[in-house]
Design an enzyme around this catalytic site. Structure first.
Site, PDB file in Angstrom:
ATOM      1  N   ASP A 154       0.651  -1.647  -0.005  1.00 49.53           N
ATOM      2  CA  ASP A 154      -0.112   0.220  -0.416  1.00 49.53           C
ATOM      3  C   ASP A 154       0.701   1.378   0.157  1.00 49.53           C
ATOM      4  O   ASP A 154       1.976   1.294   0.220  1.00 49.53           O
ATOM      5  CB  ASP A 154      -0.900   0.059   1.080  1.00 49.53           C
ATOM      6  N   CYS A 213       2.800  -3.221   4.115  1.00 51.15           N
ATOM      7  CA  CYS A 213       2.158  -2.141   4.520  1.00 51.15           C
ATOM      8  C   CYS A 213       2.469  -1.887   5.336  1.00 51.15           C
ATOM      9  O   CYS A 213       4.306  -1.501   5.833  1.00 51.15           O
ATOM     10  CB  CYS A 213       0.875  -2.252   4.823  1.00 51.15           C
ATOM     11  N   GLY A 214       2.206   0.037   5.988  1.00 49.64           N
ATOM     12  CA  GLY A 214       2.435   0.448   6.892  1.00 49.64           C
ATOM     13  C   GLY A 214       3.580  -0.016   8.247  1.00 49.64           C
ATOM     14  O   GLY A 214       4.421  -0.339   8.097  1.00 49.64           O
ATOM     15  N   THR A 215       2.516  -0.785   8.340  1.00 48.44           N
ATOM     16  CA  THR A 215       3.564  -2.046   9.502  1.00 48.44           C
ATOM     17  C   THR A 215       3.278  -3.338   9.120  1.00 48.44           C
ATOM     18  O   THR A 215       4.582  -4.549   9.991  1.00 48.44           O
ATOM     19  CB  THR A 215       1.769  -2.175  10.845  1.00 48.44           C
ATOM     20  N   GLY A 216       2.915  -4.227   8.265  1.00 49.80           N
ATOM     21  CA  GLY A 216       3.044  -4.991   7.280  1.00 49.80           C
ATOM     22  C   GLY A 216       1.492  -6.369   8.389  1.00 49.80           C
ATOM     23  O   GLY A 216       1.479  -7.160   8.138  1.00 49.80           O
ATOM     24  N   HIS A 273      10.938 -23.600   9.113  1.00 45.33           N
ATOM     25  CA  HIS A 273       9.724 -24.453  10.236  1.00 45.33           C
ATOM     26  C   HIS A 273       8.594 -24.171   9.639  1.00 45.33           C
ATOM     27  O   HIS A 273       7.559 -25.024   9.635  1.00 45.33           O
ATOM     28  CB  HIS A 273       9.305 -23.211  11.457  1.00 45.33           C
ATOM     29  N   ASN A 274       8.240 -23.289   9.118  1.00 47.60           N
ATOM     30  CA  ASN A 274       6.717 -22.826   8.754  1.00 47.60           C
ATOM     31  C   ASN A 274       6.288 -22.856   7.303  1.00 47.60           C
ATOM     32  O   ASN A 274       5.353 -22.748   6.607  1.00 47.60           O
ATOM     33  CB  ASN A 274       6.242 -21.344   9.023  1.00 47.60           C
ATOM     34  N   ARG A 303       6.703   1.151   7.680  1.00 49.33           N
ATOM     35  CA  ARG A 303       7.008   2.303   8.310  1.00 49.33           C
ATOM     36  C   ARG A 303       8.004   1.937   9.602  1.00 49.33           C
ATOM     37  O   ARG A 303       8.111   3.109  10.533  1.00 49.33           O
ATOM     38  CB  ARG A 303       6.149   2.766   8.909  1.00 49.33           C
ATOM     39  N   ARG A 348       8.301 -32.879  12.181  1.00 43.80           N
ATOM     40  CA  ARG A 348       7.868 -32.670  13.324  1.00 43.80           C
ATOM     41  C   ARG A 348       7.193 -30.823  12.656  1.00 43.80           C
ATOM     42  O   ARG A 348       5.612 -30.848  13.387  1.00 43.80           O
ATOM     43  CB  ARG A 348       8.245 -31.742  14.655  1.00 43.80           C
ATOM     44  N   HIS A 349       8.021 -30.120  11.721  1.00 45.33           N
ATOM     45  CA  HIS A 349       7.597 -29.289  11.115  1.00 45.33           C
ATOM     46  C   HIS A 349       6.217 -29.866  10.262  1.00 45.33           C
ATOM     47  O   HIS A 349       5.096 -28.565   9.810  1.00 45.33           O
ATOM     48  CB  HIS A 349       8.329 -28.605  10.680  1.00 45.33           C
TER      49      HIS A 349
HETATM   50  C1  RB5 Z   1      -2.218   2.913   6.365  1.00 44.19           C
HETATM   51  O1  RB5 Z   1      -2.227   3.679   7.292  1.00 44.19           O
HETATM   52  C2  RB5 Z   1      -1.783   1.648   7.884  1.00 44.19           C
HETATM   53  O2  RB5 Z   1      -2.785   1.571   8.320  1.00 44.19           O
HETATM   54  C3  RB5 Z   1      -1.511   0.297   6.564  1.00 44.19           C
HETATM   55  O3  RB5 Z   1      -0.613   0.642   5.763  1.00 44.19           O
HETATM   56  C4  RB5 Z   1      -0.915  -1.015   7.368  1.00 44.19           C
HETATM   57  O4  RB5 Z   1       0.248  -0.045   9.218  1.00 44.19           O
HETATM   58  C5  RB5 Z   1      -2.344  -1.827   8.091  1.00 44.19           C
HETATM   59  O5  RB5 Z   1      -1.819  -2.772   9.242  1.00 44.19           O
END
Ligand code: RB5
Length: 152
Positions: free
Chosen positions: A8, A65-68, A98-99, A109, A133-134
């Site tokens: 995003d 995305c910003g946080t993933g 493992h996964n 971000r 195991r995995h």
């Molecule tokens: C966008 O502002 C933000 O919400 C998005 O990038 C993300 O971090 C959501 O999980």
């Protein structure tokens, strides 16, 4: 390898840097967008990219995305996708071993471009351990996927 990329607006710069990095290494990249820093909704790019991994059009996916967090939630809604949100190269290796994750989520971000590239290299350069195991644990995840819609 064929790699699907999606982001995003919060990770546009990271997605572009990862694309360049992967192309330089000889990978094929399918870029599902977004294509600018204009605000948009991550499910619109992350969902089709994740589907392209599930249907084997691409070998792996990298979603941002910003946080993933949002990107990883969307990716994990797709049957056949195992997505890990990774902030650290060591975890990138462990989650392949493992996964057997086939989609990597990153937070634009919260992770620098340099660390994101390190994570991408570590993740793509690691393989599933094939340990029993995995395998059993992943089989259980697959069985949950098969029955998850049955409790309505
Ligand atoms: C966008 O502002 C933000 O919400 C998005 O990038 C993300 O971090 C959501 O999980």
């Amino acid at each position: 390898m064929k790699i699907a990329l999606a982001c995003d607006h919060g990770a546009f710069e990271h997605k572009e840097a990862i694309k360049l990095h992967l192309l330089k290494k000889g990978h094929q990249v399918q870029d599902f967008g977004t294509h600018s820093e204009e605000s948009m909704d991550y499910p619109d790019t992350v969902y089709p990219a994740s589907c392209s991994v599930a249907d084997t059009s691409n070998d792996f996916g990298i979603v941002l995305c910003g946080t993933g967090i949002g990107a990883s939630i969307v990716a994990n809604k797709v049957k056949g996708v195992r997505c890990a949100l990774v902030y650290d190269p060591k975890v990138a290796e462990i989650t392949r071993m493992h996964n057997d994750t086939n989609v990597l989520a990153l937070g634009g971000r919260l992770t620098s471009v340099a660390v994101a590239l390190e994570i991408v290299d570590k993740w793509l350069g690691s393989s599933f351990s094939q340990e029993e195991r995995h395998k059993n644990r992943i089989d259980k995840i697959c069985r949950i996927e098969e029955t998850e819609n049955d409790h309505e």
